[in-house]
Design an enzyme around this catalytic site. Sequence first.
Site, short mmCIF file in Angstrom:
data_model
loop_
_atom_site.label_atom_id
_atom_site.label_comp_id
_atom_site.label_asym_id
_atom_site.label_seq_id
_atom_site.Cartn_x
_atom_site.Cartn_y
_atom_site.Cartn_z
N LYS A 1 -17.80 -9.27 22.74
CA LYS A 1 -17.15 -9.67 24.51
C LYS A 1 -15.68 -8.81 23.62
O LYS A 1 -15.21 -7.96 23.83
CB LYS A 1 -16.60 -11.06 24.02
CG LYS A 1 -15.94 -11.76 25.10
CD LYS A 1 -15.47 -10.85 26.11
CE LYS A 1 -13.92 -10.71 27.04
NZ LYS A 1 -13.74 -10.37 29.02
N CYS B 1 -7.47 -9.46 29.03
CA CYS B 1 -8.14 -9.55 27.53
C CYS B 1 -7.87 -8.82 27.33
O CYS B 1 -8.12 -8.61 25.52
CB CYS B 1 -9.36 -9.32 28.52
SG CYS B 1 -10.14 -11.06 29.42
N GLU C 1 -17.90 -13.38 29.39
CA GLU C 1 -16.95 -13.07 31.12
C GLU C 1 -17.27 -11.49 30.42
O GLU C 1 -16.12 -10.91 29.57
CB GLU C 1 -16.74 -14.20 31.99
CG GLU C 1 -15.74 -14.01 31.54
CD GLU C 1 -14.10 -13.02 31.42
OE1 GLU C 1 -14.63 -12.02 32.19
OE2 GLU C 1 -12.85 -13.10 30.75
N LYS D 1 -3.03 -4.96 38.27
CA LYS D 1 -4.13 -3.21 38.60
C LYS D 1 -3.96 -3.69 40.01
O LYS D 1 -4.05 -4.71 40.50
CB LYS D 1 -5.35 -3.24 37.34
CG LYS D 1 -6.27 -4.25 37.98
CD LYS D 1 -7.55 -4.20 37.21
CE LYS D 1 -8.53 -4.58 37.75
NZ LYS D 1 -10.08 -3.97 36.78
#
Length: 465
Positions: free
Chosen positions: A222, A278, A163, A341
Site C-alpha cells: 500500500k 494518502c 484500500e 482534486k
Amino acid sequence: MKKITKICCIGAGYVGGPTMSVIASQCPEIQVTVVDINEDRIAQWNTEDLDKLPIYEPGLKEIVGKSRGKNLFFSTAVDKAIDEAQMIFISVNTPTKTYGKGKGQAADLKFIELCARNIAKVAKDDKIVVEKSTLPVRTAQAIQNILDNTGNSVKFEILSNPEFLAEGTAIEDLLHADRVLIGGNDTPSGQEAKDALSEVYEHWLPKERILQTNVWSSELSKLVANAFLAQRVSSINTISALCEKTDANIQEISRAIGFDSRIGSKFLNASVGFGGSCFQKDILNLVYIARSYGLQEVADYWEQVIIANDYQKSRFAENIISTLYNTISGKKIVLYGWAFKKDTNDTRESPAISVADALLEERAEIIVYDPKVSAERIYADLDYLGTRPPEENRKLLTVTNDPIKATEAAHAIAILTEWDEFKTYDWEAIYRQMLKPAFVFDGRRLLDTATMEQIGFNYYKIGQS
C-alpha cells in the site's frame, strides 16, 4: 469455513462509508453496520436527503439509498455492533504524528489502539479483524499483541486489507478494482480468515484479482503503490519548472514520454502539486520505517518526492506574488477550488491550503470558491496551520458561492482544483469586470492559452514559459 453474515466497520469516513456501502449492495445476504462515535457524522449518514451525506463521491448516494435500512446500517452503538459481527473492519483516521517520537513522519496509531482495546473488551467469540485504514507496516502485529493479551480467551485473526481508492472515483474503484490485497498469517486459521474475506469480494470481483500475501507484504504494498504514484507527479512537476524557463511545453513532453509503453501515460499531468490524505502520509511513513532500520539513503530518496511537491506549491505562490509586482497587500485574488482534486469534498493536504497561506502572509485579500467544500472546512484548514490567529484568517479570506461575482474588481484568479465547471465559465464576462491588467494563474492546466490571451488575460499556465 463459516459463512460471513454480519460485518461491522469502525469508522464512518472516506474509506469506511463507501467501502461498506458497496459491500452491502453487492452482498445482500450480509448485514453491514458502520459505527462511529461521532454522532453528527452518523446522523449525516442517516439523513433523509441523500445530497447531505457527509462525503461527496459520484455514485455514492445511489448505492446508500438502495441498501440503507435493508442490510446497511449506520449507528453509534459501537459495542453492540462489535459483539454481533464475525468480521470487524477498522477504518479509523491515522494522521501523521504532530508530537513526540516520529513527529511529522510516523503515523499516529492512538485511534487504532483504542479500537483494538475496545474490540478486546467487548468480544465474546472468535473474530476476524481487518485493518482497512492506511497504516504503517507492523500495525497488524500491534493489533494482534493487544488482542492476544486480553482475558476473554477469544481467538482473533488479523488481516491487512489496504484500500486503493482514488477519491472522486471511489465507487468505480471499488466495483471494478484492479486488485484486492489480503494479507494474513500463513497458518491454517490465517488462511481460513483470508479465504473468508476473499469470498466477500468474490461476490463481484473475479478471483484472479484477489491477491493473498503475508501481512508485511500487504501493508508495505500500500505504501509503495502510493509512493510510486506520487513520485511520478513530483517527477513531472520538477520538469514543469524547467519548461517554464525554456520554450519546452510540459504537455508535449508528458505526451511524448507517456507513449513509451514502459512508462505509460497515467499520473503525468503537471499541476500545482499533489494532495490528499494518502500520498504524503504514506511516503513519510516509508521514510520513517527506512530510517528506523538505518536505511538512510532509502529514506532520503523517498523524502525527496515530498520536498519536490512542497517546492511546486511554493513556486506557484511565489510566481503569483512576483508577477503582481511583488506587492499583493490589499489586492483581491480569487481562488477557484479548495478540494485537493475534482469530484471530492476532501481537502486534506490540498495545495490550495499552502498557496492561500503564502498569499495571506503577504496580506492579500482572498476570495475562495469551491463547489463542494464548506466555508467551515476552509477556515478549519487554515486555522490548523497556526500561521496567524483564526480571526485574522476570517478577516483576510472570504468564502463565496458565486464564482463569477467574486471576480469583480479582482486583480487575479488562481485555479487550484480541476473542477470541470471552471472550463464552462464565461471568461469574457469575467475579464470585463476584473481590474486591468487581469491575471489568471492556471495551476491545473485547465484552460486554453490562445483563447485566454485573445480575451486579453495575462495567462500563466504551469509548465509553459
